[in-house]
Design a protein around this motif. Structure first.
Motif, mmCIF file in Angstrom:
data_model
loop_
_atom_site.group_PDB
_atom_site.id
_atom_site.type_symbol
_atom_site.label_atom_id
_atom_site.label_comp_id
_atom_site.label_asym_id
_atom_site.label_seq_id
_atom_site.Cartn_x
_atom_site.Cartn_y
_atom_site.Cartn_z
ATOM 1 N N THR A 1 -2.491 -12.102 10.903
ATOM 2 C CA THR A 1 -2.557 -11.931 9.453
ATOM 3 C C THR A 1 -3.307 -13.103 8.824
ATOM 4 N N ILE B 1 -3.967 -14.147 -0.299
ATOM 5 C CA ILE B 1 -3.291 -14.093 0.989
ATOM 6 C C ILE B 1 -2.998 -12.616 1.264
ATOM 7 N N PRO B 2 -3.191 -12.164 2.500
ATOM 8 C CA PRO B 2 -2.971 -10.736 2.761
ATOM 9 C C PRO B 2 -1.534 -10.300 2.435
ATOM 10 N N THR B 3 -1.420 -9.130 1.844
ATOM 11 C CA THR B 3 -0.108 -8.499 1.692
ATOM 12 C C THR B 3 -0.013 -7.406 2.758
ATOM 13 N N ALA B 4 1.081 -6.676 2.723
ATOM 14 C CA ALA B 4 1.302 -5.625 3.724
ATOM 15 C C ALA B 4 0.220 -4.548 3.656
ATOM 16 N N LEU B 5 -0.488 -4.474 2.529
ATOM 17 C CA LEU B 5 -1.482 -3.415 2.374
ATOM 18 C C LEU B 5 -2.831 -3.775 3.003
ATOM 19 N N VAL C 1 -3.252 -5.413 5.948
ATOM 20 C CA VAL C 1 -3.248 -5.576 7.408
ATOM 21 C C VAL C 1 -2.701 -4.323 8.076
ATOM 22 N N PRO C 2 -3.180 -4.059 9.278
ATOM 23 C CA PRO C 2 -2.744 -2.848 9.983
ATOM 24 C C PRO C 2 -1.461 -3.105 10.772
ATOM 25 N N ASP C 3 -0.996 -2.090 11.447
ATOM 26 C CA ASP C 3 0.086 -2.275 12.396
ATOM 27 C C ASP C 3 -0.557 -2.845 13.666
ATOM 28 N N ARG D 1 5.013 -0.217 3.060
ATOM 29 C CA ARG D 1 4.005 -1.254 2.777
ATOM 30 C C ARG D 1 3.738 -1.356 1.272
ATOM 31 N N GLN E 1 4.891 -8.732 -2.546
ATOM 32 C CA GLN E 1 5.545 -9.868 -1.930
ATOM 33 C C GLN E 1 4.709 -10.406 -0.788
ATOM 34 N N TYR F 1 3.954 -8.705 8.596
ATOM 35 C CA TYR F 1 4.489 -7.495 7.967
ATOM 36 C C TYR F 1 4.916 -6.375 8.913
ATOM 37 N N ALA F 2 4.300 -6.249 10.083
ATOM 38 C CA ALA F 2 4.610 -5.095 10.936
ATOM 39 C C ALA F 2 6.105 -5.054 11.269
#
Ligand code: FES
Ligand code: FES
Lengths: 810, 165
Positions: A704, A733-737, A739-741, B125, B131, B138-139
């Motif tokens: 990340t 800074i990257p959020t959950a949106l 970055v991939p799984d 997500r 946040q 995050y994963a």
């Protein structure tokens, strides 16, 4: 019933009860002994909001400190008027640089033996520099009072650009250094210039590329802070602070403040992420100490996010020119590079003393080449000091980015597949231990299987087919590959020290009479899960279950000396110390067991957790039995002291060298230049794996960071030296949106010299992922004929590049 | 000024300055330090709590505005000594490392599951996109929320939806 038996039974039932209770709380149905996926021992407090971070601390009578910072990047201080602030009813103390100077505390050494102002006395040299501080009854009042301090500056031209800084006509930033007439910080070189030039001269192909690794910031979610509590009666100072290296800090405080070292206790409680940002000593810590000394009260300092981003340690900021020489059929021959390094206003690099450019010397990467050479010039500018390893081992991130971009540029030149080119040049297993052309010894590696595993997970061939189809339809899909070798676990102490302190780590293990144990380590966790991993290491060695082993860390009064947690050195150095101290305890236990079983030591067999007589497994004693005997009544064998404990200081023989192969798949929107990271495959080899769950988590976090640096993170400055990344609205800074799984895999090449074969892994992904992302984006943009675009690949910067107008980031 | 609110089911009254932020009220006045603070600009979400059942950023709410309302913090997740399944999910799936973002993540995730008991990965997500977590990538947070959802639906089959040993 003998006392010891009674004691043992009651404590056994106590500990059983305690264990059941914790198990109920921990809900931990997976507790393998030793190596294995085990849930973390630290989690129960964090998921309840019961972590103990610096700002959570409330001490009786505690006061709050706030720092006034320079609004301009370069200027002479004409006057500082604190009278209005002092008159504020809630203010207890206002301190300026001049007041610190009277006490000889206005300047402090940096980790690279430069001097940095605690509070500016003569000039301010970067925006956000510390100028004065206020101590008040509450945090709001302290901030109010800052507004009441009147500072008059005579503004000087800001030196922002490194090339301009080297111009003889540039204003001299460091006129505090005697005889300094320019902004030159240091020169450094490595490798063999003549040999490299000779190889370049006869090479079929030479590819040259300028590239910038922009200034970025580790930005842990918890900012820096401290609580200082000076007890004037017994002369002791307790300092809770956000530090990744409590022991090293204690020694430096002793030297700077002249306090006796045994009267200083540095505690690093729960830390909300470090990533290198919490390695240096910041002026704020010194201010808190001075505040407590002068008020006689505990003083808390918590910086805000703007302060964290603008004044604490940055990372990277290298302007690199790279050249790679090869044969026409793709055999890499040599690499040459020249670097301009922006060090900001003070040289605050956190790296072993002999390595002013950190471990940048590993820029030859994972390839079998004939020659290499690097020159570097470091420069002072009107920017914040730093140069820390943001989740990497001292500048390896920059080195890996350089070589992995160069290899892709070469592939582009040769019209070769980047995987094929790498496979052709990777070091072969029989070459290890391998000494690079710049003198680094890679302890072990088996690279090709790692790359092949990544290709397998990704289904590389299918991805290339998909890309071909998409290109035919005008869609922009890219596949980027990178391969890296990290060099982690500093020492060895003969080569590596920080300000004269050797980079070896202590560990102490005590086994209590009832067979539970306490391990005390010198490193410190900021989220890496040491309380779990280290218990697992000891469990594996000594057979006591991890649940029965408490790991104590982050408190100089409670732990043996060592250099701390950064550069992925915890498992590599302190982890080795933990294994060896457990073996030392086991060796003593063996002598006691031989007496208990009345056989010679040679006739004893160790079977994780108990000794038994060879050939007669029924005749055995457990490690817990031995522990009770070691402390209990009755005779011990001749020459054996009571107790079951040991202490060691581990000095690593060499660095450990984890490696990895990463593949990134991106889509670029041709209409908006927005990059989507669709897949990311990371295959890491960190030697013997202790807790795969924790390793995977570390890799995820690093990936990340890598996507962040490649696509969005940058601390930019305008011409006046104003920092343009001073908030999380500007510093992205990257959020959950974004970055991939993550898709992860692993191979295992044990370190030959680490006692359990482990290597560091915490930062591998941060090191290896940025070039994979950038390589992927450039692969997607092949139809545009672009060979290189500098990070961060934001839509606007990429758009300009796609339209023939690429912009340098700084 | 005097403010009265319910925090984790308990009524509290304190004298505060009108400008006091809810995050500082919780931390400094009630010693509920599980709610963290991480930025100046309402971007990080370390401070997320519930206000009348909805997640809010406590750095963006004045204590006075919460007067007469119900606040729930991470300390209020555990009920009668039983952890909430979202808390257990985070432990099981390694949804935390340094633990600094965790309280905020837990509160947002709990709120998500209350209104959507089986969220898809993109929905999770999206829900936590206000946040920042600097550690986990995050994963594993996504997996933690999925773990809790499966637990609550009674469909969890293994202890672990994360990586196999
Ligand atoms: S503290 Fe960052 S969003 Fe509230
Ligand atoms: S666990 Fe450290 S910020 Fe999320």
């Amino acid at each position: 019933m003998s006392f010891s038996k009674l004691a043992r039974e009651t404590t056994h039932s106590f500990s059983k009860l305690a264990r059941e209770t914790t198990q109920r709380f921990v809900d931990n149905d997976l507790t393998p002994m030793g190596h294995g996926r085990m849930l973390r021992k630290e989690d129960p407090r964090f998921i309840r909001g019961k972590g103990r971070f610096i700002d959570d601390l409330q001490l009786p009578g505690m006061l709050h400190l706030a720092i006034l910072r320079a609004p301009i990047a370069h200027g002479r201080i004409v006057s500082v008027d604190v009278s209005a602030a002092e008159a504020h009813p809630k203010v207890k103390l206002v301190v300026t640089g001049a007041m610190l100077a009277e006490r000889g505390l206005a300047w402090m050494p940096t980790l690279s033996n430069d001097m940095q102002a605690v509070l500016a006395t003569d000039k301010v040299r970067f925006q956000g520099q510390e100028v004065a501080f206020v101590v008040a009854e509450d945090r709001y009042a302290a901030r109010d009072a800052l507004e009441l301090i009147d500072v008059e500056y005579e503004q000087l031209p800001a030196v922002v650009n490194v090339r301009a800084a080297l111009d003889p006509s540039s204003p001299v930033i460091r006129d505090d250094l005697e005889g300094k007439t320019d902004n030159h910080c240091f020169d450094w070189e490595t490798g063999d210039k003549a040999a490299t030039d000779a190889v370049f001269a006869r090479a079929d192909v030479v590819v040259r590329q300028d590239m910038v690794y922009p200034r970025v910031h580790p930005a842990p979610l918890e900012t820096c802070g401290a609580v200082a509590d000076y007890d004037a009666v017994d002369g002791t100072l307790t300092l809770w602070s956000t530090t990744q290296a409590p022991h090293a800090h204690r020694t430096l405080y002793a030297v700077v403040a002249g306090l006796p070292e045994h009267n200083i206790r540095v505690i690093s409680p729960d830390i909300g992420g470090g990533f290198g940002n919490k390695v240096p000593i910041y002026p704020g810590y010194i201010c808190a100490i001075v505040g407590s000394l002068l008020t006689g009260k505990p003083v808390k300092w918590t910086e805000d996010r703007a302060e964290n981003l603008t004044s604490t340690a940055f990372a990277r900021d290298y302007i690199m020119h790279g050249e790679i020489a090869a044969t026409r059929d793709g055999k890499i021959l040599a690499i040459r590079t020249n670097v301009l390094a922006d060090h900001g206003a003070f040289n605050g690099v956190a790296a072993p003393t002999k390595y002013p450019a950190g471990f940048f010397g590993v820029f030859t990467g994972s390839y079998d080449i004939q020659a290499a050479y690097c020159t570097m010039t470091a420069v002072f500018t009107n920017k914040a000091p730093g140069g820390v390893a943001y989740s990497c081992s001292f500048r390896i991130t920059e080195a890996v980015y350089l070589v992995e971009r160069l290899v892709d540029c070469l592939a582009d030149e040769l019209k070769m597949d980047p995987v094929e080119l790498r496979l052709k040049n990777l070091l072969r297993p029989e070459q290890f231990p391998y000494t690079t052309k710049t003198g680094w010894v890679y302890d072990s590696g088996n690279y090709e299987p790692t790359l092949r595993e990544a290709l397998r997970i990704a289904d590389y061939a299918a991805l290339r087919r998909e890309q071909e189809d998409k290109r035919a339809r005008g869609e922009l899909m890219g596949i980027g590959v990178s391969f890296f070798t990290e060099a982690v676990g500093a020492g060895p102490r003969k080569d590596m020290d920080i300000l004269g302190l050797g980079m070896a780590d202590g560990a102490e293990l005590r086994v209590h009479p009832t067979g539970t144990a306490v391990l005390r380590v010198s490193c410190q966790t900021q989220g890496q899960g040491h309380e779990t991993t280290f218990a697992q290491i000891v469990a594996e060695e000594i057979g006591i279950p991890p649940a029965d082993i408490k790991v104590v860390h982050g408190d100089t009064d409670q732990t043996p000396f060592g250099l701390g947690t950064y550069g992925s050195r915890s498992t590599a150095v302190s982890g080795a110390a933990a294994a060896l101290v457990a073996r030392k305890v086991r060796d003593k236990a063996r002598l006691i067991a031989s007496a208990m079983l009345e056989v010679s030591v040679a006739d004893l067999q160790w079977d994780k957790g108990y000794f038994h007589v060879a050939g007669d497994p029924a005749k055995s004693v457990t490690i817990q039995d031995v522990a009770m005997r070691a402390h209990g009544a009755g005779d011990l064998p001749e020459g054996i002291e009571g107790g079951l404990e040991a202490q060691i200081c581990y000095n690593p023989e060499n660095l450990t060298n984890p490696h990895g192969a990463y593949i990134c798949v991106v889509d670029v929107d041709p209409g908006t230049a927005v990059v989507t990271v669709r897949r990311f495959i990371a295959v890491d080899d960190c030697g013997v794996r202790i807790n795969p769950m924790i390793i995977e988590g570390q890799v995820h976090g690093g990936l990340t960071d890598g996507v962040g640096m490649a696509l969005m993170e940058i601390l930019a400055f305008d011409e006046g030296g104003n920092c343009l990344g001073g908030s999380l609205m500007d510093y992205l800074i990257p959020t959950a949106l974004e970055v991939p799984d993550w898709e992860t895999g692993f191979t295992v090449t044990p370190s030959p010299h680490h006692p359990i074969g482990a290597k560091g892994v915490g930062e591998s992904a941060t090191v290896g992922s940025p070039p994979a992302v950038v390589n992927a984006v450039l692969d997607a943009l092949k139809p545009y004929g672009l060979r290189h675009v500098d990070m961060p690949l934001t839509p606007s910067r990429l758009w300009e590049a796609m339209n023939g107008n690429p912009q340098p980031p700084i | 000024m005097q403010v009265t609110m319910t925090v984790n089911g308990e009524q509290v009254t304190r004298d505060v300055e009108g400008r006091l932020l809810l995050v500082h009220f919780l931390r400094d006045h009630l010693a509920l330090t599980g709610t963290h603070w991480g930025c100046d600009t309402s971007n990080c979400g370390a401070c997320a709590v519930w206000l009348d059942g909805e997640p809010v950023k406590a750095c963006t709410v004045l204590a006075a505005m919460a007067g007469g309302h119900e606040v729930r913090t991470v300390e209020g997740l555990e009920q009668f000594g039983e952890l909430d399944s979202i808390q257990r999910g985070f432990m099981h799936c390694h949804g935390l490392q340094c633990g600094f973002c965790t309280p905020g993540m837990l509160m947002t995730a709990r709120a998500l599951l209350d209104r959507n008991p089986s969220p898809s990965e993109p929905e999770i997500r999206e829900a936590i996109s206000g946040q920042i977590c600097r550690c986990t990538g995050y994963a594993s947070i996504v997996r933690s929320v999925q773990w809790a959802a499966a637990e609550e639906a009674g469909t969890r089959t293994s202890a672990d939806v994360g990586s196999p040993p």
